[in-house]
Design an enzyme around this catalytic site. Structure first.
Site, PDB file in Angstrom:
ATOM      1  N   TYR A  11      -1.865  -1.033  10.244  1.00  0.00           N
ATOM      2  CA  TYR A  11      -1.868  -1.236   8.786  1.00  0.00           C
ATOM      3  C   TYR A  11      -0.538  -0.753   8.180  1.00  0.00           C
ATOM      4  O   TYR A  11       0.088  -1.455   7.378  1.00  0.00           O
ATOM      5  CB  TYR A  11      -3.059  -0.489   8.176  1.00  0.00           C
ATOM      6  N   SER A  42       0.864  -1.197   0.000  1.00  0.00           N
ATOM      7  CA  SER A  42       0.000   0.000   0.000  1.00  0.00           C
ATOM      8  C   SER A  42       0.890   1.234   0.000  1.00  0.00           C
ATOM      9  O   SER A  42       2.047   1.170   0.451  1.00  0.00           O
ATOM     10  CB  SER A  42      -0.859   0.007   1.268  1.00  0.00           C
TER      11      SER A  42
HETATM   12  N1  LIG Z   1      -8.738  -0.829  -1.951  1.00  0.00           N
HETATM   13  C1  LIG Z   1      -7.749   0.008  -1.751  1.00  0.00           C
HETATM   14  O1  LIG Z   1      -7.937   1.222  -1.882  1.00  0.00           O
HETATM   15  C2  LIG Z   1      -6.361  -0.501  -1.392  1.00  0.00           C
HETATM   16  C3  LIG Z   1      -5.311   0.426  -1.374  1.00  0.00           C
HETATM   17  C4  LIG Z   1      -4.024  -0.021  -1.066  1.00  0.00           C
HETATM   18  C5  LIG Z   1      -3.786  -1.356  -0.801  1.00  0.00           C
HETATM   19  N2  LIG Z   1      -4.829  -2.251  -0.815  1.00  0.00           N
HETATM   20  C6  LIG Z   1      -4.512  -3.656  -0.539  1.00  0.00           C
HETATM   21  O2  LIG Z   1      -5.022  -4.476  -1.565  1.00  0.00           O
HETATM   22  C7  LIG Z   1      -5.378  -5.749  -1.050  1.00  0.00           C
HETATM   23  C8  LIG Z   1      -6.810  -6.079  -1.431  1.00  0.00           C
HETATM   24  O3  LIG Z   1      -7.667  -5.066  -0.926  1.00  0.00           O
HETATM   25  P1  LIG Z   1      -9.168  -4.838  -1.453  1.00  0.00           P
HETATM   26  O4  LIG Z   1      -9.462  -3.398  -1.307  1.00  0.00           O
HETATM   27  O5  LIG Z   1      -9.362  -5.492  -2.765  1.00  0.00           O
HETATM   28  O6  LIG Z   1      -9.970  -5.601  -0.289  1.00  0.00           O
HETATM   29  P2  LIG Z   1     -11.339  -6.431  -0.309  1.00  0.00           P
HETATM   30  O7  LIG Z   1     -11.834  -6.367   1.100  1.00  0.00           O
HETATM   31  O8  LIG Z   1     -12.243  -5.958  -1.413  1.00  0.00           O
HETATM   32  O9  LIG Z   1     -10.841  -7.899  -0.663  1.00  0.00           O
HETATM   33  C9  LIG Z   1     -10.004  -8.616   0.202  1.00  0.00           C
HETATM   34  C10 LIG Z   1     -10.097 -10.085  -0.125  1.00  0.00           C
HETATM   35  O10 LIG Z   1      -9.263 -10.801   0.795  1.00  0.00           O
HETATM   36  C11 LIG Z   1     -10.000 -11.877   1.348  1.00  0.00           C
HETATM   37  N3  LIG Z   1      -9.478 -12.201   2.666  1.00  0.00           N
HETATM   38  C12 LIG Z   1      -9.577 -11.512   3.823  1.00  0.00           C
HETATM   39  N4  LIG Z   1      -8.998 -12.181   4.828  1.00  0.00           N
HETATM   40  C13 LIG Z   1      -8.501 -13.326   4.293  1.00  0.00           C
HETATM   41  C14 LIG Z   1      -7.800 -14.440   4.818  1.00  0.00           C
HETATM   42  N5  LIG Z   1      -7.508 -14.517   6.118  1.00  0.00           N
HETATM   43  N6  LIG Z   1      -7.429 -15.431   3.974  1.00  0.00           N
HETATM   44  C15 LIG Z   1      -7.730 -15.382   2.649  1.00  0.00           C
HETATM   45  N7  LIG Z   1      -8.432 -14.362   2.096  1.00  0.00           N
HETATM   46  C16 LIG Z   1      -8.801 -13.340   2.902  1.00  0.00           C
HETATM   47  C17 LIG Z   1     -11.447 -11.372   1.374  1.00  0.00           C
HETATM   48  O11 LIG Z   1     -12.367 -12.435   1.496  1.00  0.00           O
HETATM   49  C18 LIG Z   1     -11.494 -10.664   0.016  1.00  0.00           C
HETATM   50  O12 LIG Z   1     -11.700 -11.605  -1.013  1.00  0.00           O
HETATM   51  C19 LIG Z   1      -5.137  -5.678   0.461  1.00  0.00           C
HETATM   52  O13 LIG Z   1      -3.887  -6.251   0.775  1.00  0.00           O
HETATM   53  C20 LIG Z   1      -5.141  -4.185   0.747  1.00  0.00           C
HETATM   54  O14 LIG Z   1      -4.391  -3.845   1.873  1.00  0.00           O
HETATM   55  C21 LIG Z   1      -6.111  -1.852  -1.110  1.00  0.00           C
END
Ligand SMILES: NC(=O)c1ccc[n+]([C@@H]2O[C@H](COP(=O)([O-])OP(=O)(O)OC[C@H]3O[C@@H](n4cnc5c(N)ncnc54)[C@H](O)[C@@H]3O)[C@@H](O)[C@H]2O)c1
Length: 261
Positions: free
Chosen positions: A155, A142
């Site tokens: 985080y 991130s």
């Molecule tokens: N959305 C954003 O703006 C953003 C920005 C920077 C980084 N990220 C990173 O991107 C990644 C995905 O984020 P997102 O926004 O798509 O989130 P999201 O909540 O839409 O999806 C997360 C996914 O991870 C799965 N998950 C959660 N815990 C789990 C576990 N213990 N084992 C296996 N699967 C698990 C959930 O079921 C879901 O499918 C994360 O690592 C997040 O930190 C997201």
């Protein structure tokens, strides 16, 4: 020719958001994708949805907070496909709480999923990549690893840790032809972002402000992150390892924000 033909890729947390966007782009480029997520309904529906556009995906239920679950997922991937070319450590959760409110359970849950998860998945996938003398590990970190906000301690620590670990793994595994990089997204339009907006009293105003903070006047889509992941899994990035690539539409290029000067 497709850029990931004949590749087998594991994408953790691919049942939603960024992981699903990455799985979609990998399939479009010819890879077989393991949807390694913990929620069975989400995993099954994602496979159905993504296979409508052709391509091959399977759901293997995986909780990245559990070592045995990761070992089983890796074993099942090898029994079914005999190889693992790319691992995308994407599964993650967020905790935004004040230091006073945040608990040891919050710390343990987030660190187990966002930091220990990528460590263990890489540890168990790596012997197969080593045998193949090639592989690409892509950690979804991130922009919070570089500059963060109040109440983001856990985080930010996890994502900073992911970037530091990425560099060490790149050094350890380069000799086996395994490359390790991280992608550091900023605001990305996922269900997670929509849930964050939904909590605000003036959603539209806040969304507009978010867009204006970005030089490109837009935020990433999951497929944008997927495009970068495809590049990192493909031969086009053959000399790229140990990198942390920020994808935030220029958000973090600005020195400060002010309405007065
Ligand atoms: N959305 C954003 O703006 C953003 C920005 C920077 C980084 N990220 C990173 O991107 C990644 C995905 O984020 P997102 O926004 O798509 O989130 P999201 O909540 O839409 O999806 C997360 C996914 O991870 C799965 N998950 C959660 N815990 C789990 C576990 N213990 N084992 C296996 N699967 C698990 C959930 O079921 C879901 O499918 C994360 O690592 C997040 O930190 C997201």
């Amino acid at each position: 020719m497709s850029r990931l033909n004949d590749q087998v890729a594991i994408v953790t947390g691919a049942g939603s958001g960024i992981g699903k966007g990455i799985a979609k782009r990998f399939m479009e480029e010819g890879a077989t994708v393991v949807i390694a997520t913990d929620q069975s309904e989400e995993g099954i529906n994602t496979v159905k949805e993504l296979q409508k556009n052709n391509g091959n995906a399977v759901f293997i239920q995986t909780d990245v907070a559990m070592e045995t679950s990761i070992q089983n997922m890796v074993q099942e991937t090898i029994s079914r496909f005999g190889q693992i070319d790319a691992l995308v450590n994407n599964a993650g959760i967020t905790v935004f709480k004040t230091l006073e409110e945040a608990t040891i359970d919050d710390w343990n849950n987030l660190i187990n999923i966002d930091l220990r998860g990528p460590f263990l998945c890489s540890k168990y996938v790596m012997p197969y990549m080593k045998k193949q003398s090639k592989g690409s590990i892509i950690n979804i970190s991130s922009n919070h690893a570089f500059a963060t906000l109040p109440d983001s301690e856990i985080y930010a620590a996890a994502k900073g840790g992911v970037n530091a670990m990425t560099k060490s793994m790149a050094l350890s595994l380069g000799q086996y032809g395994i490359r390790v990089n991280s992608i550091c997204p900023g605001f990305t339009n996922t269900p997670h972002y929509q849930r964050w907006l939904a909590e605000k009293s003036d959603k539209e105003l806040i969304h507009q402000e978010v867009l204006q903070l970005h030089p490109l006047q837009k935020i990433c889509t999951p497929e944008d992150i997927g495009d970068m992941a495809v590049y990192l899994a493909s031969a086009e990035s053959a000399m790229v390892t140990g990198e942390a690539i920020v994808m935030d539409g220029g958000l973090s290029s600005r020195l400060y924000h002010s309405k007065l000067c």
